[in-house]
Design a protein around this motif. Sequence first.
Motif, PDB file in Angstrom:
ATOM      1  N   SER A  23      -3.084  -8.565  10.465  1.00 45.35           N
ATOM      2  CA  SER A  23      -2.789  -7.655  11.572  1.00 45.35           C
ATOM      3  C   SER A  23      -1.621  -6.717  11.278  1.00 45.35           C
ATOM      4  CB  SER A  23      -2.528  -8.435  12.861  1.00 45.35           C
ATOM      5  OG  SER A  23      -1.354  -9.220  12.732  1.00 45.35           O
ATOM      6  N   ARG A  24      -0.779  -7.077  10.328  1.00 42.08           N
ATOM      7  CA  ARG A  24       0.394  -6.240  10.023  1.00 42.08           C
ATOM      8  C   ARG A  24       0.397  -5.751   8.571  1.00 42.08           C
ATOM      9  NH1 ARG A  24       4.467  -9.624  13.648  1.00 42.08           N
ATOM     10  NH2 ARG A  24       3.452  -9.138  15.609  1.00 42.08           N
ATOM     11  N   ALA A  25      -0.760  -5.666   7.978  1.00 40.51           N
ATOM     12  CA  ALA A  25      -0.860  -5.267   6.572  1.00 40.51           C
ATOM     13  C   ALA A  25      -0.240  -3.895   6.329  1.00 40.51           C
ATOM     14  CB  ALA A  25      -2.318  -5.291   6.120  1.00 40.51           C
ATOM     15  N   ASP A  26      -0.526  -2.921   7.172  1.00 41.82           N
ATOM     16  CA  ASP A  26       0.028  -1.575   6.986  1.00 41.82           C
ATOM     17  C   ASP A  26       1.545  -1.580   7.129  1.00 41.82           C
ATOM     18  OD1 ASP A  26      -2.525  -0.606   6.573  1.00 41.82           O
ATOM     19  OD2 ASP A  26      -2.775   0.099   8.648  1.00 41.82           O
ATOM     20  N   GLU A  27       2.027  -2.295   8.124  1.00 43.93           N
ATOM     21  CA  GLU A  27       3.473  -2.410   8.361  1.00 43.93           C
ATOM     22  C   GLU A  27       4.177  -3.071   7.169  1.00 43.93           C
ATOM     23  OE1 GLU A  27       5.907  -5.287  11.369  1.00 43.93           O
ATOM     24  OE2 GLU A  27       4.241  -4.160  12.247  1.00 43.93           O
ATOM     25  N   LEU A  28       3.605  -4.156   6.648  1.00 42.44           N
ATOM     26  CA  LEU A  28       4.181  -4.847   5.493  1.00 42.44           C
ATOM     27  C   LEU A  28       4.132  -3.983   4.243  1.00 42.44           C
ATOM     28  CD1 LEU A  28       2.711  -8.407   6.108  1.00 42.44           C
ATOM     29  CD2 LEU A  28       5.115  -7.739   6.290  1.00 42.44           C
ATOM     30  N   THR A  29       3.024  -3.256   4.059  1.00 46.73           N
ATOM     31  CA  THR A  29       2.899  -2.363   2.907  1.00 46.73           C
ATOM     32  C   THR A  29       3.983  -1.300   2.939  1.00 46.73           C
ATOM     33  OG1 THR A  29       0.528  -2.741   2.758  1.00 46.73           O
ATOM     34  CG2 THR A  29       1.360  -0.744   1.714  1.00 46.73           C
ATOM     35  N   ALA A  30       4.214  -0.712   4.096  1.00 47.78           N
ATOM     36  CA  ALA A  30       5.243   0.325   4.222  1.00 47.78           C
ATOM     37  C   ALA A  30       6.644  -0.254   4.007  1.00 47.78           C
ATOM     38  CB  ALA A  30       5.150   0.982   5.594  1.00 47.78           C
ATOM     39  N   GLU A  31       6.914  -1.392   4.605  1.00 49.44           N
ATOM     40  CA  GLU A  31       8.246  -1.997   4.506  1.00 49.44           C
ATOM     41  C   GLU A  31       8.581  -2.441   3.089  1.00 49.44           C
ATOM     42  OE1 GLU A  31      10.894  -5.651   6.391  1.00 49.44           O
ATOM     43  OE2 GLU A  31       8.930  -5.202   7.235  1.00 49.44           O
ATOM     44  N   PHE A  32       7.604  -3.001   2.387  1.00 53.05           N
ATOM     45  CA  PHE A  32       7.853  -3.555   1.062  1.00 53.05           C
ATOM     46  C   PHE A  32       7.219  -2.721  -0.054  1.00 53.05           C
ATOM     47  CE2 PHE A  32       8.234  -7.183   3.979  1.00 53.05           C
ATOM     48  CZ  PHE A  32       9.535  -7.570   3.674  1.00 53.05           C
ATOM     49  N   SER A  33       7.028  -1.419   0.192  1.00 51.65           N
ATOM     50  CA  SER A  33       6.402  -0.557  -0.812  1.00 51.65           C
ATOM     51  C   SER A  33       7.223  -0.473  -2.098  1.00 51.65           C
ATOM     52  CB  SER A  33       6.172   0.840  -0.245  1.00 51.65           C
ATOM     53  OG  SER A  33       7.418   1.441   0.065  1.00 51.65           O
ATOM     54  N   ASN A  34       8.537  -0.633  -2.002  1.00 55.59           N
ATOM     55  CA  ASN A  34       9.383  -0.557  -3.194  1.00 55.59           C
ATOM     56  C   ASN A  34       9.719  -1.924  -3.775  1.00 55.59           C
ATOM     57  OD1 ASN A  34      11.000  -1.336  -1.084  1.00 55.59           O
ATOM     58  ND2 ASN A  34      12.775  -0.154  -1.752  1.00 55.59           N
ATOM     59  N   LYS A  35       9.145  -2.980  -3.207  1.00 53.28           N
ATOM     60  CA  LYS A  35       9.374  -4.339  -3.697  1.00 53.28           C
ATOM     61  C   LYS A  35       8.029  -4.988  -3.990  1.00 53.28           C
ATOM     62  CE  LYS A  35      13.536  -5.090  -0.946  1.00 53.28           C
ATOM     63  NZ  LYS A  35      14.134  -5.937   0.080  1.00 53.28           N
ATOM     64  N   PRO A  36       7.765  -5.336  -5.237  1.00 50.67           N
ATOM     65  CA  PRO A  36       6.472  -5.940  -5.547  1.00 50.67           C
ATOM     66  C   PRO A  36       6.314  -7.360  -4.996  1.00 50.67           C
ATOM     67  CG  PRO A  36       7.821  -5.792  -7.518  1.00 50.67           C
ATOM     68  CD  PRO A  36       8.570  -5.097  -6.435  1.00 50.67           C
ATOM     69  N   SER A  37       7.431  -8.023  -4.725  1.00 48.57           N
ATOM     70  CA  SER A  37       7.383  -9.401  -4.220  1.00 48.57           C
ATOM     71  C   SER A  37       8.256  -9.516  -2.969  1.00 48.57           C
ATOM     72  CB  SER A  37       7.878 -10.385  -5.274  1.00 48.57           C
ATOM     73  OG  SER A  37       7.090 -10.329  -6.437  1.00 48.57           O
TER      74      SER A  37
END
Length: 143
Positions: free
Chosen positions: A96-110
């Motif tokens: 449900s929060r995939a887009d939000e997590l992708t945006a938040e952690f776009s500069n962190k691979p882990s």
Amino acid sequence: GTALDGADPAQAILPPRPPKESRVIAVSVPAGREGRRLRGEKGDGDRSAREFAGRPGEHEFALLARIAAGPDRRPLFILAGQTATANLAAAYYLRSRADELTAEFSNKPSFCLILRVEAATVYGHELVEREADISAAIVPPSH
């Protein structure tokens, strides 16, 4: 005589099951990472520790992590809940929060998050929120 005389043989082989209240996710985080302590942390200066103790049905915790093995490899997602409902809640949160997590952690691979599931017996797996970002506990500083 053996140590099992008069005792249930299964008790000698299987450890006693811990009480439901003892389900804990324990995290040890290097001091100075991310500049602040989490609520409830204890430490000795070099490392601080935090325990997430769940009470099934009241509040439960799950770990949600994305681990990048290399730049050309797909990431590995780890979902580990204290109960089956907490496992399902972690999957629901990720979906449900995939887009939000992708945006938040776009500069962190882990990354690694602790999720809290409230009143699972009433609301099921859908009342889930982020309790803490514990990425510093598992992600090397170079990531």
